[in-house]
Design a protein around this motif. Structure first.
Motif, mmCIF file in Angstrom:
data_model
loop_
_atom_site.group_PDB
_atom_site.id
_atom_site.type_symbol
_atom_site.label_atom_id
_atom_site.label_comp_id
_atom_site.label_asym_id
_atom_site.label_seq_id
_atom_site.Cartn_x
_atom_site.Cartn_y
_atom_site.Cartn_z
ATOM 1 N N LEU A 135 -0.809 2.284 -10.529
ATOM 2 C CA LEU A 135 -0.598 3.735 -10.485
ATOM 3 C C LEU A 135 0.443 4.160 -11.504
ATOM 4 C CD1 LEU A 135 -0.569 4.462 -6.636
ATOM 5 C CD2 LEU A 135 -2.149 5.464 -8.291
ATOM 6 N N LEU A 136 1.548 3.418 -11.591
ATOM 7 C CA LEU A 136 2.623 3.779 -12.509
ATOM 8 C C LEU A 136 2.231 3.577 -13.961
ATOM 9 C CD1 LEU A 136 5.615 2.291 -10.495
ATOM 10 C CD2 LEU A 136 5.176 4.708 -10.931
ATOM 11 N N ARG A 137 1.347 2.646 -14.226
ATOM 12 C CA ARG A 137 0.876 2.410 -15.594
ATOM 13 C C ARG A 137 -0.293 3.318 -15.973
ATOM 14 N NH1 ARG A 137 -0.591 -3.549 -14.856
ATOM 15 N NH2 ARG A 137 -1.782 -3.176 -16.768
ATOM 16 N N GLY A 138 -0.776 4.093 -15.011
ATOM 17 C CA GLY A 138 -1.894 4.988 -15.297
ATOM 18 C C GLY A 138 -3.232 4.291 -15.357
ATOM 19 N N VAL A 139 -3.331 3.088 -14.813
ATOM 20 C CA VAL A 139 -4.583 2.338 -14.865
ATOM 21 C C VAL A 139 -5.571 2.834 -13.820
ATOM 22 C CG1 VAL A 139 -5.610 0.028 -14.600
ATOM 23 C CG2 VAL A 139 -3.428 0.312 -15.798
ATOM 24 N N ILE A 140 -5.082 3.238 -12.637
ATOM 25 C CA ILE A 140 -5.966 3.756 -11.598
ATOM 26 C C ILE A 140 -5.580 5.188 -11.263
ATOM 27 C CG2 ILE A 140 -6.407 1.480 -10.596
ATOM 28 C CD1 ILE A 140 -4.460 2.207 -8.349
ATOM 29 N N ASP A 141 -6.545 5.904 -10.711
ATOM 30 C CA ASP A 141 -6.339 7.290 -10.321
ATOM 31 C C ASP A 141 -7.071 7.529 -8.996
ATOM 32 O OD1 ASP A 141 -5.539 9.911 -10.383
ATOM 33 O OD2 ASP A 141 -7.219 10.574 -11.615
ATOM 34 N N ALA A 142 -6.802 6.687 -8.026
ATOM 35 C CA ALA A 142 -7.429 6.797 -6.711
ATOM 36 C C ALA A 142 -6.336 6.960 -5.674
ATOM 37 C CB ALA A 142 -8.259 5.534 -6.410
ATOM 38 N N ARG A 143 -6.627 7.707 -4.623
ATOM 39 C CA ARG A 143 -5.679 7.784 -3.515
ATOM 40 C C ARG A 143 -5.462 6.379 -2.968
ATOM 41 N NH1 ARG A 143 -8.560 12.760 -2.186
ATOM 42 N NH2 ARG A 143 -7.098 14.514 -2.023
ATOM 43 N N THR A 144 -4.210 6.004 -2.754
ATOM 44 C CA THR A 144 -3.878 4.636 -2.352
ATOM 45 C C THR A 144 -3.022 4.652 -1.092
ATOM 46 O OG1 THR A 144 -3.929 3.917 -4.657
ATOM 47 C CG2 THR A 144 -2.809 2.487 -3.092
ATOM 48 N N ALA A 145 -3.426 3.836 -0.121
ATOM 49 C CA ALA A 145 -2.695 3.757 1.151
ATOM 50 C C ALA A 145 -2.185 2.354 1.383
ATOM 51 C CB ALA A 145 -3.601 4.164 2.309
#
Length: 487
Positions: A135-145
């Motif tokens: 998430l911090l590297r911008g690799v994924i853009d999905a809601r994460t729990a």
């Protein structure tokens, strides 16, 4: 070169839920399966996939983390407890994922790219830490729990970026809010378990109480001591003994109870567990997070034996505090302990009532609802905020009580009202110089400006802006009024 994030399809086509677990014990995978089952009940979920991250890692990595853990539990329990305690302070481990873990994570990243999830649920801290990095590297853009699988919160689970954090009980939620985590990102849902039977099997009131004695999924040898001691009990009872996948253990116990006739029924791995949980009157076994949650949802009190130091001991403490369990610390008194519960008038019934009160049978559905219906932007906890939280924890100070440059500050999405960042007050300097508005607010933006941003601020912007060019936010101090410097 700018990294292109892995984005899922438009949610108008349906949510695509990826559930990441790790096969260290059966509980994490059981929780993942429960969330998968809950997905089937939602019409807005178009696809779901469960992935055990250890199964796609190298054989050596899998052996050290999976089998190595149980070797330590069996032979060096004091070391397990020491590791648990030393890793308990939140954010003790900061910084990038180590190179060995990163290499073993490559197949997981590949699976994410192929599946293109809109939502990711982590039922183990290993994938949770990896998802924070992505998430911090911008690799994924999905809601994460992040979904914890024991009753007590353990600091190793807390990561620097996520959309929602789900805990087993309210005390854990209070603890995270005392650390500075915002209430809109933390929920006490319970531990996800498989759907329970709607109607309990009818039992004859004249039948003796039924014990459900469990050796765990892998079949622990401690079950032999438990069964042997029940042979000396004075109370009338019947017992079902679950030996898991350990055939040798099953045969040993069958020989042990043969003289008792049909009082005992000995089983290996069985699909009957949901029915057995509802038919039994008292569970005897280890307080694993999933086992305990399933018992509580079924209204089944527990006699706790041989808990793993750390998480299972803390699980047991909570259940005893609720009045739903008793603990036996030595094999020599197991039969006596069970007898005490069965022979005291009304005690078993009171424990059953406490278990039903403690149970959270809808936890899996609540986790999904909290994630899919929650904020679309992640919460980012900066390195500075992590240092503040860790330092306060080690000094036994509540982080939200701190004042001065190291105190904690939240950035709130002005439109959505959700918290998007937790940072130190002193970290606001860069953002204020670059993004302060005349009315004392902030509008975070992409692009260049006369004041350059430090690396940490760049990570924050990349994660919370996502595909947007600008985001108006307001600042909220946690310990005292926080004033924006003049623009």
């Amino acid at each position: 070169m700018r990294r292109t994030p892995v984005r899922g399809p438009d949610t108008a086509e349906g949510e695509r839920v990826l559930i990441l677990s790790a096969g260290v014990g059966s509980g994490h995978n059981s929780a993942a399966a429960a969330v998968q089952q809950a997905c089937a009940a939602r019409s807005d979920v178009a696809g779901v996939q469960v992935l055990d991250v250890l199964q796609v890692s190298s054989v050596l990595y899998r052996a050290l983390l999976g089998k190595g853990y149980f070797v330590l539990v069996e032979d060096l329990p004091w070391l397990v407890e020491w590791v648990y305690d030393i890793s308990d302070p939140p954010f003790r481990r900061r910084g990038p994922i180590d190179p060995w873990t990163r290499v073993n994570a490559l197949p997981v990243i590949g699976a994410i790219k192929r599946f293109r999830p809109t939502a990711i649920v982590c039922t183990h801290f290993l994938p949770a830490q990896l998802m924070a990095s992505l998430l911090l590297r911008g690799v994924i853009d999905a809601r994460t729990a992040v979904v914890t699988t024991d009753y007590d919160f353990q600091g190793l689970w807390l990561t620097g970026a996520f959309h929602a954090f789900f805990l087993a009980r309210e005390e854990g939620r209070v603890e995270l809010m005392a650390l500075g985590l915002p209430p809109d990102r933390v929920a006490a849902t319970g531990i996800p378990i498989a759907t329970q039977l709607k109607v309990a099997p009818v039992r004859d009131a004249n039948e003796p109480p039924m014990l459900l004695i469990s050796a765990g999924a892998t079949g622990g040898d401690y079950a032999v001591s438990v069964v042997r001691q029940t042979l000396h009990m004075r109370s009338s009872f019947t017992a079902i003994v679950l030996c898991g996948r350990n055939d040798a253990l099953r045969q040993r116990i069958e020989q042990l109870v043969a003289p008792a006739g049909d009082r005992y029924r000995v089983l290996g791995f069985t699909a009957e567990l949901p029915q057995l949980l509802r038919r039994a009157d008292l569970f005897v076994g280890k307080p694993g997070g999933l086992s305990a949650s399933e018992c509580m949802a079924a209204g089944l009190p527990m006699v706790l034996v041989n808990p793993i130091p750390g998480q299972e001991v803390r699980n047991g403490d909570y259940l005893i505090e609720q009045g739903a369990a008793v603990r036996c610390n030595t094999a020599a008194t197991i039969g006596w302990k069970i007898d005490e519960v069965l022979r005291e008038p009304g005690r078993l019934q009171r424990m059953q009532t406490a278990a039903r009160r403690t149970g959270r049978p809808d936890a899996a559905a609540d986790v999904l609802s909290g994630l899919l219906d929650g904020p679309s932007r992640p919460l980012v906890v900066t390195r500075g905020a992590q240092k503040t939280i860790l330092a306060a924890s080690e000094r036994h100070v509540v982080a939200t009580d701190l004042t001065g440059p190291s105190s904690l500050v939240r950035l709130i999405d002005s439109a959505a009202g959700s918290t998007v960042a937790l940072l130190r007050a002193e970290e606001m300097e860069d953002l204020q110089k670059r993004y302060a508005t005349p009315n004392g607010g902030l509008v975070l933006r992409r692009g260049q400006a006369p004041v350059s941003l430090r690396w940490e601020a760049q990570r924050l912007l990349r994660a919370i802006l996502r595909g947007d060019g600008a985001l108006p936010v307001r600042v909220e101090g946690l310990s005292a009024p926080f004033h924006i410097l003049p623009g």
